[in-house]
Enzyme design. Structure first.
Site, PDB file in Angstrom:
ATOM      1  N   PRO A  42       0.826  -1.215   0.000  1.00  0.00           N
ATOM      2  CA  PRO A  42       0.000   0.000   0.000  1.00  0.00           C
ATOM      3  C   PRO A  42       0.858   1.261   0.000  1.00  0.00           C
ATOM      4  CG  PRO A  42      -0.005  -1.063   2.173  1.00  0.00           C
ATOM      5  CD  PRO A  42       0.693  -1.988   1.235  1.00  0.00           C
ATOM      6  N   CYS A 126       2.079   3.058  10.075  1.00  0.00           N
ATOM      7  CA  CYS A 126       2.318   4.447   9.671  1.00  0.00           C
ATOM      8  C   CYS A 126       3.088   5.197  10.761  1.00  0.00           C
ATOM      9  CB  CYS A 126       0.990   5.148   9.374  1.00  0.00           C
ATOM     10  SG  CYS A 126       1.249   6.867   8.920  1.00  0.00           S
TER      11      CYS A 126
HETATM   12  C1  LIG Z   1       5.015   7.200  -0.638  1.00  0.00           C
HETATM   13  C2  LIG Z   1       4.728   6.075   0.307  1.00  0.00           C
HETATM   14  C3  LIG Z   1       3.461   5.922   0.814  1.00  0.00           C
HETATM   15  C4  LIG Z   1       3.184   4.867   1.681  1.00  0.00           C
HETATM   16  N1  LIG Z   1       1.905   4.700   2.119  1.00  0.00           N
HETATM   17  C5  LIG Z   1       1.591   3.602   2.871  1.00  0.00           C
HETATM   18  C6  LIG Z   1       0.244   3.331   3.229  1.00  0.00           C
HETATM   19  O1  LIG Z   1      -0.693   4.045   2.856  1.00  0.00           O
HETATM   20  N2  LIG Z   1       0.016   2.246   4.012  1.00  0.00           N
HETATM   21  C7  LIG Z   1       1.021   1.412   4.427  1.00  0.00           C
HETATM   22  O2  LIG Z   1       0.763   0.442   5.134  1.00  0.00           O
HETATM   23  N3  LIG Z   1       2.297   1.639   4.071  1.00  0.00           N
HETATM   24  C8  LIG Z   1       2.594   2.702   3.295  1.00  0.00           C
HETATM   25  N4  LIG Z   1       3.880   2.902   2.898  1.00  0.00           N
HETATM   26  C9  LIG Z   1       4.926   1.938   3.297  1.00  0.00           C
HETATM   27  C10 LIG Z   1       5.151   0.873   2.221  1.00  0.00           C
HETATM   28  O3  LIG Z   1       4.000   0.078   2.037  1.00  0.00           O
HETATM   29  C11 LIG Z   1       6.334  -0.034   2.599  1.00  0.00           C
HETATM   30  O4  LIG Z   1       6.052  -0.640   3.829  1.00  0.00           O
HETATM   31  C12 LIG Z   1       7.658   0.719   2.729  1.00  0.00           C
HETATM   32  O5  LIG Z   1       7.799   1.690   1.713  1.00  0.00           O
HETATM   33  C13 LIG Z   1       8.855  -0.245   2.644  1.00  0.00           C
HETATM   34  O6  LIG Z   1       8.817  -0.971   1.449  1.00  0.00           O
HETATM   35  P1  LIG Z   1       9.743  -0.612   0.169  1.00  0.00           P
HETATM   36  O7  LIG Z   1      11.158  -0.609   0.658  1.00  0.00           O
HETATM   37  O8  LIG Z   1       9.451  -1.680  -0.833  1.00  0.00           O
HETATM   38  O9  LIG Z   1       9.375   0.743  -0.301  1.00  0.00           O
HETATM   39  C14 LIG Z   1       4.203   3.954   2.055  1.00  0.00           C
HETATM   40  C15 LIG Z   1       5.486   4.136   1.543  1.00  0.00           C
HETATM   41  C16 LIG Z   1       5.759   5.165   0.669  1.00  0.00           C
HETATM   42  C17 LIG Z   1       7.145   5.314   0.120  1.00  0.00           C
END
Ligand SMILES: Cc1cc2nc3c(=O)[nH]c(=O)nc-3n(C[C@H](O)[C@H](O)[C@H](O)COP(=O)(O)O)c2cc1C
Length: 363
Positions: A42, A126
């Site tokens: 997400p 979050c």
């Molecule tokens: C721009 C952005 C928005 C995010 N919004 C959410 C969200 O709405 N809900 C959530 O559970 N995690 C949110 N996350 C966290 C991501 O789902 C994920 O846990 C985090 O970015 C680590 O994964 P990655 O290294 O693949 O980016 C967000 C991350 C980013 C960068």
């Protein structure tokens, strides 16, 4: 502006998608089935149906909506309610809610059911101050004594699976994901996605995969590992040797929209994605955005950021980015983008994975 049908992908691109998508293996996490263990995580302001549907078409096994406020839903806020929309072609989609009150979450979850998601997910990761000070997001990890009631109240209100997305804990002194998983198991939660950082860490440092692997090995619930899976080669390496049942990717697909398909590639596959493929998927995203909203300005802002991320690491991306930022019109933006992608001789990307990219978010 209304658009009902999208431009079909070229035979060449569709052929590559079909070939690599066939390599996917369906999985069940609890009672939720996905087309593959590679899921789109997400992301707020990103994971509305246009990007989710595009990613499903480009090989991801399932998606989760951005975090949606339970209070916004319960107040009937128009913008919040639009976030609940699911496109009829989306197959494996969960809606993520956030809030601090079990009763408000339960009420909102009932409303969310009307969009017919496959599961309801609770945001417990979050780190943003505005969310945490109200007691939701990762603040829910702080007082585990309330969690049993929290999960049960929401679960009792819905007739589809309940899932959670957490961090490893609040800070290094309170790494309590194992305890949270056990409480979740008791209350009938189906699976747990874990971003391998603490709340205090925000997006700094590296995701703690050692801990994720250890937690997944002992967990009574299926575990989705998440954090820093930013390229197909990293994903493949992790998938080949992991205790996790599935993986979530957030930032990776923003700069490499073919990351899911690339992750199914085998060493002797000759397939590669071309600049023209980039143009085709950008046009598809544009068409989905036109279905999602008729507000040109919203579409312009949305498309601009995706176009710039898609172009990251390609030839002359910096100059292209400046041109896009200065262009005030949506149609012109799309024309400049088409000309840019089609002028490239290759879509080989040079991305420095160690450079910070999107170091804030809602989970
Ligand atoms: C721009 C952005 C928005 C995010 N919004 C959410 C969200 O709405 N809900 C959530 O559970 N995690 C949110 N996350 C966290 C991501 O789902 C994920 O846990 C985090 O970015 C680590 O994964 P990655 O290294 O693949 O980016 C967000 C991350 C980013 C960068």
């Amino acid at each position: 502006m209304e658009i009902k049908q999208v431009t079909p992908f070229s035979k060449d691109l569709q052929g590559k998608i079909d070939f690599l998508s066939k390599r996917r293996t369906e999985i069940n996490l609890g009672s939720v089935s996905f087309a593959s263990p590679l899921l789109l995580a997400p992301m707020s302001n990103i994971c509305a149906f246009p990007f989710r549907l595009l990613m499903e078409e480009l090989g991801c096994g399932g998606t989760v909506s951005e975090l949606i406020s339970c209070h916004g839903i319960n107040y009937g806020n128009e913008k919040t309610l639009r976030m609940l929309s699911i496109h009829p072609d989306e197959k494996n989609i969960g809606i993520q809610l956030f809030g601090e009150s079990a009763e408000s979450m339960a009420l909102a979850a009932k409303v969310a059911l009307e969009s017919r998601p496959k599961f309801i997910d609770i945001n417990m990761g979050c780190p943003v101050r505005k969310v945490v000070t109200k007691g939701s997001g990762s603040a829910l990890l702080k007082d585990t004594s309330k969690l049993g009631h929290f999960f049960k109240t929401i679960k009792d209100a819905i007739d589809i699976p309940l899932t959670i997305k957490i961090r490893t804990g609040w800070d290094d002194d309170q790494i309590n994901c194992k305890e949270v998983i056990h409480i979740a198991k008791e209350e009938g939660v189906e699976f747990v996605a874990i971003h391998g950082r603490t709340r205090t860490q925000q997006y700094k440092g590296r995701a703690n995969w050692e801990l994720l692997e250890q937690v997944a090995k002992e967990s009574p619930l299926p575990i989705i590992g998440n954090g820093d899976l930013h390229s197909a080669s990293i994903v493949k390496k992790r998938m080949s040797n992991s205790n996790c049942d599935a993986f979530m990717l957030a930032r990776g697909p923003l700069r490499d929209p073919f990351i899911f398909l690339e992750s199914y590639k085998e060493d002797d596959d000759k397939i590669s994605f071309t600049p023209s493929d980039y143009w085709e998927i950008t046009r598809r995203l544009f068409e989905y955005n036109k279905m999602y909203t008729d507000r040109e300005r919203t579409i312009l802002i949305m498309m601009r950021k995706h176009i710039i991320w898609f172009a990251a690491g390609l030839s002359n991306a910096g100059q292209f980015r400046n041109t896009i930022f200065k262009c005030p019109e949506l149609e012109d933006t799309m024309k400049i983008t088409e000309d840019y992608f089609l002028s490239l001789s290759s879509a080989n990307k040079k991305i420095n994975e160690d450079e910070a990219f999107m170091t804030s978010g809602h989970g």
